[in-house]
Design a protein around this motif. Structure first.
Motif, PDB file in Angstrom:
ATOM      1  N   ALA A  61     -83.283 -63.529 -42.279  1.00  0.00           N
ATOM      2  CA  ALA A  61     -84.723 -63.312 -42.079  1.00  0.00           C
ATOM      3  C   ALA A  61     -85.516 -63.693 -43.315  1.00  0.00           C
ATOM      4  CB  ALA A  61     -84.980 -61.848 -41.714  1.00  0.00           C
ATOM      5  N   ARG A  62     -85.043 -63.255 -44.471  1.00  0.00           N
ATOM      6  CA  ARG A  62     -85.777 -63.526 -45.704  1.00  0.00           C
ATOM      7  C   ARG A  62     -85.800 -65.029 -46.005  1.00  0.00           C
ATOM      8  NH1 ARG A  62     -89.822 -61.268 -47.726  1.00  0.00           N
ATOM      9  NH2 ARG A  62     -90.384 -63.270 -46.815  1.00  0.00           N
ATOM     10  N   THR A  63     -84.697 -65.713 -45.745  1.00  0.00           N
ATOM     11  CA  THR A  63     -84.618 -67.145 -45.998  1.00  0.00           C
ATOM     12  C   THR A  63     -85.481 -67.922 -45.010  1.00  0.00           C
ATOM     13  OG1 THR A  63     -82.371 -66.907 -46.877  1.00  0.00           O
ATOM     14  CG2 THR A  63     -83.044 -69.114 -46.178  1.00  0.00           C
ATOM     15  N   HIS A  64     -85.339 -67.613 -43.729  1.00  0.00           N
ATOM     16  CA  HIS A  64     -86.073 -68.361 -42.716  1.00  0.00           C
ATOM     17  C   HIS A  64     -87.577 -68.136 -42.810  1.00  0.00           C
ATOM     18  CE1 HIS A  64     -87.649 -69.192 -38.594  1.00  0.00           C
ATOM     19  NE2 HIS A  64     -86.996 -70.306 -38.837  1.00  0.00           N
ATOM     20  N   SER A  65     -87.989 -66.924 -43.174  1.00  0.00           N
ATOM     21  CA  SER A  65     -89.420 -66.613 -43.231  1.00  0.00           C
ATOM     22  C   SER A  65     -90.131 -67.341 -44.375  1.00  0.00           C
ATOM     23  CB  SER A  65     -89.636 -65.102 -43.366  1.00  0.00           C
ATOM     24  OG  SER A  65     -89.063 -64.610 -44.563  1.00  0.00           O
ATOM     25  N   LEU A  66     -89.370 -67.973 -45.267  1.00  0.00           N
ATOM     26  CA  LEU A  66     -89.951 -68.745 -46.372  1.00  0.00           C
ATOM     27  C   LEU A  66     -90.302 -70.167 -45.948  1.00  0.00           C
ATOM     28  CD1 LEU A  66     -87.526 -67.645 -49.244  1.00  0.00           C
ATOM     29  CD2 LEU A  66     -89.778 -66.712 -48.701  1.00  0.00           C
ATOM     30  N   ILE A  96     -83.823 -62.714 -34.686  1.00  0.00           N
ATOM     31  CA  ILE A  96     -83.173 -62.009 -35.804  1.00  0.00           C
ATOM     32  C   ILE A  96     -83.512 -60.526 -35.738  1.00  0.00           C
ATOM     33  CG2 ILE A  96     -83.108 -61.740 -38.310  1.00  0.00           C
ATOM     34  CD1 ILE A  96     -83.649 -64.763 -38.526  1.00  0.00           C
ATOM     35  N   ALA A  97     -84.783 -60.208 -35.514  1.00  0.00           N
ATOM     36  CA  ALA A  97     -85.196 -58.802 -35.410  1.00  0.00           C
ATOM     37  C   ALA A  97     -84.492 -58.108 -34.252  1.00  0.00           C
ATOM     38  CB  ALA A  97     -86.713 -58.711 -35.234  1.00  0.00           C
ATOM     39  N   GLU A 105     -88.208 -56.594 -41.890  1.00  0.00           N
ATOM     40  CA  GLU A 105     -88.152 -55.129 -41.827  1.00  0.00           C
ATOM     41  C   GLU A 105     -86.891 -54.651 -41.121  1.00  0.00           C
ATOM     42  OE1 GLU A 105     -90.539 -51.210 -40.121  1.00  0.00           O
ATOM     43  OE2 GLU A 105     -91.477 -53.185 -39.956  1.00  0.00           O
ATOM     44  N   LEU A 106     -86.575 -55.234 -39.985  1.00  0.00           N
ATOM     45  CA  LEU A 106     -85.387 -54.797 -39.235  1.00  0.00           C
ATOM     46  C   LEU A 106     -84.112 -55.086 -39.990  1.00  0.00           C
ATOM     47  CD1 LEU A 106     -85.181 -53.453 -36.341  1.00  0.00           C
ATOM     48  CD2 LEU A 106     -87.423 -54.353 -36.949  1.00  0.00           C
ATOM     49  N   GLY A 107     -84.071 -56.240 -40.681  1.00  0.00           N
ATOM     50  CA  GLY A 107     -82.883 -56.567 -41.455  1.00  0.00           C
ATOM     51  C   GLY A 107     -82.626 -55.574 -42.553  1.00  0.00           C
ATOM     52  N   SER A 108     -83.682 -55.018 -43.115  1.00  0.00           N
ATOM     53  CA  SER A 108     -83.553 -53.993 -44.152  1.00  0.00           C
ATOM     54  C   SER A 108     -83.333 -52.604 -43.566  1.00  0.00           C
ATOM     55  CB  SER A 108     -84.811 -53.997 -45.030  1.00  0.00           C
ATOM     56  OG  SER A 108     -84.762 -52.975 -45.987  1.00  0.00           O
ATOM     57  N   ALA A 109     -84.090 -52.280 -42.525  1.00  0.00           N
ATOM     58  CA  ALA A 109     -84.018 -50.941 -41.930  1.00  0.00           C
ATOM     59  C   ALA A 109     -82.660 -50.652 -41.299  1.00  0.00           C
ATOM     60  CB  ALA A 109     -85.120 -50.777 -40.890  1.00  0.00           C
ATOM     61  N   LEU A 110     -81.938 -51.702 -40.938  1.00  0.00           N
ATOM     62  CA  LEU A 110     -80.594 -51.508 -40.394  1.00  0.00           C
ATOM     63  C   LEU A 110     -79.757 -50.604 -41.297  1.00  0.00           C
ATOM     64  CD1 LEU A 110     -78.365 -54.404 -39.028  1.00  0.00           C
ATOM     65  CD2 LEU A 110     -77.403 -52.586 -40.403  1.00  0.00           C
ATOM     66  N   ALA A 127     -91.989 -62.700 -38.387  1.00  0.00           N
ATOM     67  CA  ALA A 127     -91.373 -62.754 -39.717  1.00  0.00           C
ATOM     68  C   ALA A 127     -91.329 -61.370 -40.358  1.00  0.00           C
ATOM     69  CB  ALA A 127     -92.140 -63.734 -40.604  1.00  0.00           C
ATOM     70  N   GLU A 128     -92.434 -60.633 -40.228  1.00  0.00           N
ATOM     71  CA  GLU A 128     -92.468 -59.270 -40.775  1.00  0.00           C
ATOM     72  C   GLU A 128     -91.448 -58.376 -40.083  1.00  0.00           C
ATOM     73  OE1 GLU A 128     -96.518 -58.095 -40.319  1.00  0.00           O
ATOM     74  OE2 GLU A 128     -97.212 -59.192 -42.106  1.00  0.00           O
ATOM     75  N   ALA A 129     -91.347 -58.488 -38.773  1.00  0.00           N
ATOM     76  CA  ALA A 129     -90.399 -57.661 -38.019  1.00  0.00           C
ATOM     77  C   ALA A 129     -88.959 -57.998 -38.407  1.00  0.00           C
ATOM     78  CB  ALA A 129     -90.601 -57.861 -36.520  1.00  0.00           C
ATOM     79  N   ALA A 130     -88.663 -59.287 -38.560  1.00  0.00           N
ATOM     80  CA  ALA A 130     -87.298 -59.690 -38.899  1.00  0.00           C
ATOM     81  C   ALA A 130     -86.867 -59.158 -40.256  1.00  0.00           C
ATOM     82  CB  ALA A 130     -87.197 -61.218 -38.873  1.00  0.00           C
TER      83      ALA A 130
END
Length: 398
Positions: free
Chosen positions: A366-371, A246-247, A339-344, A334-337
């Motif tokens: 990313a937010r869903t999967h990281s949970l 994802i990242a 962050e990258l999803g938002s930073a896009l 998870a942190e990278a995913a």
């Protein structure tokens, strides 16, 4: 179903995964936006032979290594995180058979997998005290068979499956896996998943009402945890690969958008930059994001190597080292995913927030999967291991 292709080795597996990722990327945004379940794409996965690459060589499979398996999932997730998530349980329950299945069970099920059959999962339950508090019961019958009763949630892959592995407790409370045909009487799959991310995984409800199960379709999963094991490490490695993918996918979309669509900020133009890609502040941010992604990818590879090493010589120490390596990679990924999803959006600008473009799917996925399981507990186990040499627990989530 026509016969599936049989992949020969790691190199072919990676080539097939890369080709399918390129194919799946084209319709990912539309599938997400309209919640079009990827039935055709899942059939392509089966026909390609990719879902059989972990079948042992003695049963005719490619028996690819952990590094290859992780890279397959990373590649698929760069294109479509939902599609990458769907077969995760399939590989986990192939792994369960490898460790605890009888020869006859392995012979039968591995033949089915090589033919293109898919495993789903009926594992988690809602409304219980915690994730390992299971109410689904496997009741013995007079003829030696069993009957299953229970309700499962978050059953990713079940809607697309030929067999649904059901996690249940026997009369003595020990944990078993029952491999149940998708069309078994009393088994119902309900497409009621409405998560904000991973919208097309169809991770809905499975209802089990007096479902008959022959004795030779039941595996004693509780035995997995009585000695050193890689069950949790393998499962978490695939989750880590999905987050890393994802990242990577979000970074690639950001790069393409800024190069082709973003306008330069006017102050950047005043400094002589004609395009957004020349903006020194954007260049700085892309450098930072690239480092995050490269670090996640490196930790994923290191974790996969640790799993492969432990698989060759499985001891308490090698299993612990593999679990800690995977936990470390999972936290970072998870942190990278996220962050990258938002930073896009930060780097691409206002236009990137248009709902019609579907770029928000990366952050939602990313937010869903990281949970899936909390990173805070992984950090705890990493700290205990590093500071005090405490091996992580054998509960299947590390």
């Amino acid at each position: 179903m026509s016969a599936a292709h049989v992949i020969a080795d790691d190199a072919e597996a990676l080539a097939v995964a890369a080709s399918l990722a390129a194919e799946f990327r084209k319709g990912a945004a539309e599938r997400d936006a309209r919640r079009l379940l990827p039935h055709a794409e899942v059939e392509r996965l089966s026909a390609s032979g990719l879902l059989a690459v972990s079948v042992p060589a003695e049963f005719g499979g490619a028996d690819v290594g952990a590094t290859t398996l992780a890279e397959i999932f990373r590649l698929l997730a760069t294109a479509d995180a939902s599609l990458a998530q769907i077969p995760q349980s399939h590989f986990v329950y192939v792994s369960v058979l490898r460790r605890q299945g009888t020869h006859e069970q392995r012979k039968f099920f591995f033949s089915e997998v090589l033919a293109g059959r898919r495993f789903g999962n009926a594992q988690s339950e809602a409304g219980t005290r915690h994730v390992q508090d299971l109410r689904t019961r496997l009741a013995p019958q007079a003829d030696g068979s069993y009957v299953l009763d229970g309700v499962k949630q978050y059953s990713t892959g079940a809607l697309f499956a030929d067999f649904i592995p059901v996690l249940a407790r026997a009369e003595d409370d020990t944990l078993h896996v029952a491999y149940v045909p998708r069309d078994a009487p009393g088994l119902t799959v309900v497409d009621d998943w409405d998560g904000m991310g991973q919208r097309t995984t169809a991770s809905g409800t499975v209802r089990l009402e007096s479902v008959p199960v022959p004795a030779d379709r039941v595996v004693p999963h509780h035995l997995t945890f009585r000695g050193p094991q890689l069950h949790g490490a393998v499962a978490q490695l695939l989750h880590t690969a999905i987050d890393t993918g994802i990242a990577s996918g979000a970074l690639a979309e950001a790069v393409e958008f800024v190069r082709t669509k973003s306008r330069p900020w006017f102050e950047s133009v005043d400094e002589g930059h004609a395009t957004a890609a020349e903006d020194s502040l954007l260049i700085q941010r892309f450098g930072e994001l690239a480092i995050r992604v490269r670090a996640a990818e490196a930790l994923l590879r290191e974790a996969a190597r640790a799993v492969g090493t432990a698989d060759v010589d499985l001891t308490d120490d090698s299993a612990a080292a593999a679990s800690i390596a995977v936990a470390t990679a999972k936290v970072a990924a998870a942190e990278a995913a996220v962050e990258l999803g938002s930073a896009l959006f930060e780097v691409a600008g206002t236009r990137s927030a248009l709902d019609s473009l579907g770029l928000h799917r990366h952050w939602r996925d990313a937010r869903t999967h990281s949970l899936h399981d909390p990173a805070r507990w992984k950090v705890q186990h990493i700290g205990r291991y590093v500071l005090n040499g405490t091996r992580p627990p054998r509960h299947g989530l590390l």
